[in-house]
Scaffold this motif. Structure first.
Motif, PDB file in Angstrom:
ATOM      1  N   LEU A  68      -4.314  -4.255  12.815  1.00  0.00           N
ATOM      2  CA  LEU A  68      -4.518  -3.714  11.657  1.00  0.00           C
ATOM      3  C   LEU A  68      -5.868  -3.813  10.755  1.00  0.00           C
ATOM      4  O   LEU A  68      -6.378  -2.905  10.165  1.00  0.00           O
TER       5      LEU A  68
ATOM      6  N   LEU B  62     -11.750   9.287   1.590  1.00  0.00           N
ATOM      7  CA  LEU B  62     -11.305   8.100   2.718  1.00  0.00           C
ATOM      8  C   LEU B  62     -11.005   6.656   1.996  1.00  0.00           C
ATOM      9  O   LEU B  62     -10.106   6.178   2.516  1.00  0.00           O
TER      10      LEU B  62
ATOM     11  N   THR C 196      -7.624   6.773   0.597  1.00  0.00           N
ATOM     12  CA  THR C 196      -6.328   7.235   1.501  1.00  0.00           C
ATOM     13  C   THR C 196      -6.372   5.980   2.703  1.00  0.00           C
ATOM     14  O   THR C 196      -5.266   5.656   2.989  1.00  0.00           O
TER      15      THR C 196
ATOM     16  N   ILE D   4      -3.634   3.397   1.940  1.00  0.00           N
ATOM     17  CA  ILE D   4      -1.939   3.655   1.913  1.00  0.00           C
ATOM     18  C   ILE D   4      -1.531   3.774   3.454  1.00  0.00           C
ATOM     19  O   ILE D   4      -0.482   3.625   3.491  1.00  0.00           O
ATOM     20  N   SER D   5      -2.476   4.603   4.098  1.00  0.00           N
ATOM     21  CA  SER D   5      -2.339   4.587   5.580  1.00  0.00           C
ATOM     22  C   SER D   5      -2.058   3.272   6.221  1.00  0.00           C
ATOM     23  O   SER D   5      -1.123   2.936   7.078  1.00  0.00           O
TER      24      SER D   5
ATOM     25  N   PHE E 193       1.489   1.862   5.191  1.00  0.00           N
ATOM     26  CA  PHE E 193       2.367   2.512   6.066  1.00  0.00           C
ATOM     27  C   PHE E 193       2.617   1.895   7.684  1.00  0.00           C
ATOM     28  O   PHE E 193       3.431   1.671   8.115  1.00  0.00           O
ATOM     29  N   ILE E 194       1.198   1.743   8.114  1.00  0.00           N
ATOM     30  CA  ILE E 194       1.217   1.183   9.676  1.00  0.00           C
ATOM     31  C   ILE E 194       1.735  -0.276   9.626  1.00  0.00           C
ATOM     32  O   ILE E 194       2.286  -0.674  10.506  1.00  0.00           O
TER      33      ILE E 194
ATOM     34  N   LYS F 124       4.008  -1.441   7.523  1.00  0.00           N
ATOM     35  CA  LYS F 124       5.636  -1.154   7.380  1.00  0.00           C
ATOM     36  C   LYS F 124       6.015  -0.926   8.644  1.00  0.00           C
ATOM     37  O   LYS F 124       7.229  -1.244   9.197  1.00  0.00           O
ATOM     38  N   VAL F 125       5.290   0.085   9.723  1.00  0.00           N
ATOM     39  CA  VAL F 125       5.951   0.263  10.896  1.00  0.00           C
ATOM     40  C   VAL F 125       6.081  -0.998  11.973  1.00  0.00           C
ATOM     41  O   VAL F 125       6.736  -0.909  12.326  1.00  0.00           O
TER      42      VAL F 125
ATOM     43  N   LEU G  70      -2.282   3.480  14.601  1.00  0.00           N
ATOM     44  CA  LEU G  70      -3.577   2.962  14.012  1.00  0.00           C
ATOM     45  C   LEU G  70      -4.690   3.518  15.110  1.00  0.00           C
ATOM     46  O   LEU G  70      -5.823   3.691  14.642  1.00  0.00           O
TER      47      LEU G  70
ATOM     48  N   PHE H 289      -5.219  11.666   7.135  1.00  0.00           N
ATOM     49  CA  PHE H 289      -4.365  11.018   6.424  1.00  0.00           C
ATOM     50  C   PHE H 289      -2.900  11.293   6.383  1.00  0.00           C
ATOM     51  O   PHE H 289      -1.772  10.650   6.587  1.00  0.00           O
TER      52      PHE H 289
ATOM     53  N   THR I 108      -1.061  10.686   9.743  1.00  0.00           N
ATOM     54  CA  THR I 108      -0.819   9.152   9.850  1.00  0.00           C
ATOM     55  C   THR I 108       0.333   8.917   9.197  1.00  0.00           C
ATOM     56  O   THR I 108       1.535   8.288   9.539  1.00  0.00           O
TER      57      THR I 108
ATOM     58  N   ALA J 178       4.189   7.644  10.294  1.00  0.00           N
ATOM     59  CA  ALA J 178       4.693   6.185  10.169  1.00  0.00           C
ATOM     60  C   ALA J 178       5.940   6.782   9.400  1.00  0.00           C
ATOM     61  O   ALA J 178       6.806   5.763   9.625  1.00  0.00           O
TER      62      ALA J 178
ATOM     63  N   LEU K 206       9.625   5.151  10.524  1.00  0.00           N
ATOM     64  CA  LEU K 206      10.224   4.251   9.466  1.00  0.00           C
ATOM     65  C   LEU K 206      11.613   5.090   8.870  1.00  0.00           C
ATOM     66  O   LEU K 206      12.723   4.247   8.898  1.00  0.00           O
TER      67      LEU K 206
END
Lengths: 130, 95
Positions: A39, A79, A82, A85-86, A89-90, A92-93, B41, B78, B81, B85, B89
């Protein structure tokens, strides 16, 4: 004339810097071993890589496209806003899928929100108001 | 001046090749996985590389008409993605 020369050199340098950072980030995406370290690597692509490309495009259009253009700044700021934030989220996944080690417990709660399972004695879900 | 233009053209070709290589490498990560987070990702990185390709195409052709394209790709990337996710979740995108 000399200004155009400097501007073109700046464009070329920005393109080279952006391509170096894109390559480094994607090599990190391929080579790292853990999901969370993976990540970390492609954030370079998103910030410095595309940022340098957009800077090159701005300088180039200031010389040949007739004046400075602001649209690149819009893309860049979007970019930059955001990307965290992404990434959150990843992450958390990854935690949810148990693809990483369990992080240390949080200070104020008993467990992380993605690990929390619903209790057995929950009230019946209201099926009528669905 | 021609030296500068030649240098810029070489840099442009190098960055095209590098961004296409980056796209292919993140596609390899998308295929080999191994987890869902890695695939999301890799898709996110592919979106960023697609924005870079569109911007480079705009520089190479000397036009400005590609900015809307890259802006829309950025927004949709965005949103997609976050949608992936959230689907992993919560089991649902919009609750």
């Amino acid at each position: 004339m000399i200004l155009e020369f400097i501007a073109i050199i700046i464009v070329a340098l920005c393109l080279l810097i952006g391509s170096i950072f894109s390559l480094v980030g994607v090599i990190g995406l391929l080579k790292f071993e853990d999901s969370m370290t993976r990540l970390h690597a492609p954030t370079k692509v998103g910030t410095i890589g595309v940022g340098a490309f957009l800077l090159a495009s701005m300088v180039y259009s200031s010389v040949y496209g007739g004046g400075w253009s602001i649209q690149e700044l819009l893309i860049m700021s979007f970019l930059f806003v955001t990307a965290p934030i992404s990434a959150n989220f990843i992450a958390k996944v990854n935690m949810h899928k148990r693809a990483c080690e369990t992080p240390p417990p949080p200070v104020n709660d008993e467990t992380w929100a993605t690990y929390k399972v619903p209790e057995d004695n929950l009230p019946e879900p209201d099926t009528k108001s669905a | 001046m021609s030296f500068a233009l030649g240098f810029m053209n070489i840099a442009l070709v190098i960055s095209f090749v590098v961004v296409i290589l980056a796209q292919i490498m993140s596609m390899i990560r998308l295929v080999i996985g191994p987890g869902t987070g890695d695939r999301i990702l890799a898709l996110d990185t592919m979106v960023v590389n697609a924005i870079a390709l569109v911007v480079l195409l705009g520089v190479a052709q000397g036009t400005r008409i590609y900015f809307e394209v890259s802006l829309i790709i950025a927004m949709l990337g965005f949103v997609s993605t976050v949608a992936y996710a959230r689907f992993v979740l919560r089991g649902d995108i919009i609750e």
